[in-house]
Enzyme design. Sequence first.
Site, PDB file in Angstrom:
ATOM      1  N   ILE A  12       0.838  -1.124  -0.151  1.00 41.30           N
ATOM      2  CA  ILE A  12       0.233   0.170   0.147  1.00 41.30           C
ATOM      3  C   ILE A  12       0.969   1.336   0.126  1.00 41.30           C
ATOM      4  O   ILE A  12       1.710   1.336   0.653  1.00 41.30           O
ATOM      5  CB  ILE A  12      -0.826  -0.172   1.306  1.00 41.30           C
ATOM      6  CG1 ILE A  12      -1.668  -1.360   1.460  1.00 41.30           C
ATOM      7  CG2 ILE A  12      -1.805   1.202   1.288  1.00 41.30           C
ATOM      8  CD1 ILE A  12      -2.532  -1.407   2.709  1.00 41.30           C
ATOM      9  N   GLY A  13       0.793   2.159  -0.974  1.00 42.04           N
ATOM     10  CA  GLY A  13       1.436   3.222  -1.003  1.00 42.04           C
ATOM     11  C   GLY A  13       2.751   3.372  -1.642  1.00 42.04           C
ATOM     12  O   GLY A  13       3.727   4.377  -1.743  1.00 42.04           O
ATOM     13  N   ALA A  14       2.873   2.121  -2.461  1.00 38.70           N
ATOM     14  CA  ALA A  14       4.267   2.101  -3.168  1.00 38.70           C
ATOM     15  C   ALA A  14       4.368   3.039  -4.351  1.00 38.70           C
ATOM     16  O   ALA A  14       5.249   2.993  -5.007  1.00 38.70           O
ATOM     17  CB  ALA A  14       4.663   0.459  -3.412  1.00 38.70           C
ATOM     18  N   TYR A  46     -11.373  -0.034   7.405  1.00 41.65           N
ATOM     19  CA  TYR A  46     -10.407   0.722   8.172  1.00 41.65           C
ATOM     20  C   TYR A  46     -10.844   0.926   9.510  1.00 41.65           C
ATOM     21  O   TYR A  46     -10.233   0.978  10.522  1.00 41.65           O
ATOM     22  CB  TYR A  46      -9.615   1.891   7.473  1.00 41.65           C
ATOM     23  CG  TYR A  46      -8.525   1.437   6.527  1.00 41.65           C
ATOM     24  CD1 TYR A  46      -7.319   1.306   6.809  1.00 41.65           C
ATOM     25  CD2 TYR A  46      -8.875   1.514   5.104  1.00 41.65           C
ATOM     26  CE1 TYR A  46      -6.338   0.995   6.067  1.00 41.65           C
ATOM     27  CE2 TYR A  46      -7.850   1.181   4.250  1.00 41.65           C
ATOM     28  CZ  TYR A  46      -6.488   0.862   4.590  1.00 41.65           C
ATOM     29  OH  TYR A  46      -5.512   0.691   3.835  1.00 41.65           O
ATOM     30  N   ASP A  80      -2.305  -2.290 -12.073  1.00 48.78           N
ATOM     31  CA  ASP A  80      -1.666  -1.653 -10.854  1.00 48.78           C
ATOM     32  C   ASP A  80      -1.786  -2.535  -9.772  1.00 48.78           C
ATOM     33  O   ASP A  80      -1.084  -2.067  -8.838  1.00 48.78           O
ATOM     34  CB  ASP A  80      -2.170  -0.171 -10.731  1.00 48.78           C
ATOM     35  CG  ASP A  80      -3.663  -0.395  -9.983  1.00 48.78           C
ATOM     36  OD1 ASP A  80      -4.383  -1.362 -10.081  1.00 48.78           O
ATOM     37  OD2 ASP A  80      -4.053   0.846  -9.362  1.00 48.78           O
ATOM     38  N   ARG A  81      -2.425  -3.641  -9.890  1.00 44.35           N
ATOM     39  CA  ARG A  81      -2.590  -4.809  -8.441  1.00 44.35           C
ATOM     40  C   ARG A  81      -2.979  -5.748  -9.191  1.00 44.35           C
ATOM     41  O   ARG A  81      -4.109  -5.658 -10.305  1.00 44.35           O
ATOM     42  CB  ARG A  81      -2.906  -4.342  -7.446  1.00 44.35           C
ATOM     43  CG  ARG A  81      -2.613  -5.355  -6.222  1.00 44.35           C
ATOM     44  CD  ARG A  81      -3.374  -5.084  -4.785  1.00 44.35           C
ATOM     45  NE  ARG A  81      -2.956  -4.064  -4.244  1.00 44.35           N
ATOM     46  CZ  ARG A  81      -1.693  -3.768  -3.421  1.00 44.35           C
ATOM     47  NH1 ARG A  81      -0.929  -4.621  -3.497  1.00 44.35           N
ATOM     48  NH2 ARG A  81      -1.849  -2.964  -2.629  1.00 44.35           N
ATOM     49  N   ARG A 142       4.682   8.051   1.577  1.00 37.44           N
ATOM     50  CA  ARG A 142       3.874   8.197   0.406  1.00 37.44           C
ATOM     51  C   ARG A 142       2.293   8.114   0.959  1.00 37.44           C
ATOM     52  O   ARG A 142       1.561   8.629   0.244  1.00 37.44           O
ATOM     53  CB  ARG A 142       4.092   7.229  -0.650  1.00 37.44           C
ATOM     54  CG  ARG A 142       5.670   7.445  -1.182  1.00 37.44           C
ATOM     55  CD  ARG A 142       6.030   6.574  -2.270  1.00 37.44           C
ATOM     56  NE  ARG A 142       7.185   6.796  -2.867  1.00 37.44           N
ATOM     57  CZ  ARG A 142       7.769   6.460  -4.165  1.00 37.44           C
ATOM     58  NH1 ARG A 142       7.027   5.207  -4.508  1.00 37.44           N
ATOM     59  NH2 ARG A 142       9.092   6.659  -4.448  1.00 37.44           N
TER      60      ARG A 142
END
Length: 214
Positions: A12-14, A46, A80-81, A142
């Site tokens: 996450i955030g990469a 979350y 992207d994933r 990030r």
Amino acid sequence: MEKNVIVLAGMIGAGKSSYTELISKELGSKAFYESIQDNRILELFYKEPKRWAFALQIYFLNTRFRSIKQALLDQNNVLDRSIYEDALFTQINFEEGNISEPEMDTYLDLLDNMMEEIDTLPKKSPDLLIYLRGSLETVLKRIKMRGRPYEQIHLNPGLLDYYTTLHSRYDDWFTSYHHSDTLVINIDEIDIHNEEDARILMLQIRKKLKEVRH
């Protein structure tokens, strides 16, 4: 023009979405992005991980299955994933008690079923997986910069443990990945918003794709 299916992987955030945008533009291929805006469960997860973890993982599994099927049929895409790293998140949620054993068994059975379906496609796997590897410090920086409130540690201190655990498991996941050739990018050293860094990155990717094809 050569056709390639490329998948991005990483914490996450990469920066997977930014890399996907750059690579798809440079290679003239279609970009597939993880569904965040349409995801009604992510923010709920979350807030209440034990209540929403299973529903979230099923949501992601379904959307990633749809994306990889489209990508392997079109054969000229950057994702992207992908479905390949989805089980890592589910496993961690299981270990942390957010997902029950019956739910985990159901998830794994569904994943196996989907992977069998993928094996029936004319193209059965990506050409290349690009792993965005970086320090936890870089990733946390990030996450803070992109500013999604529900991801922020200062608003939910318990997230630091989750991010730390997830980060510590990624290299093991990457070592076990076997569906395609791979390329590791050190995100501590590369800033793709810098023109020279972006140029060097694309040289690496094009070189790797050439090796894969031959």
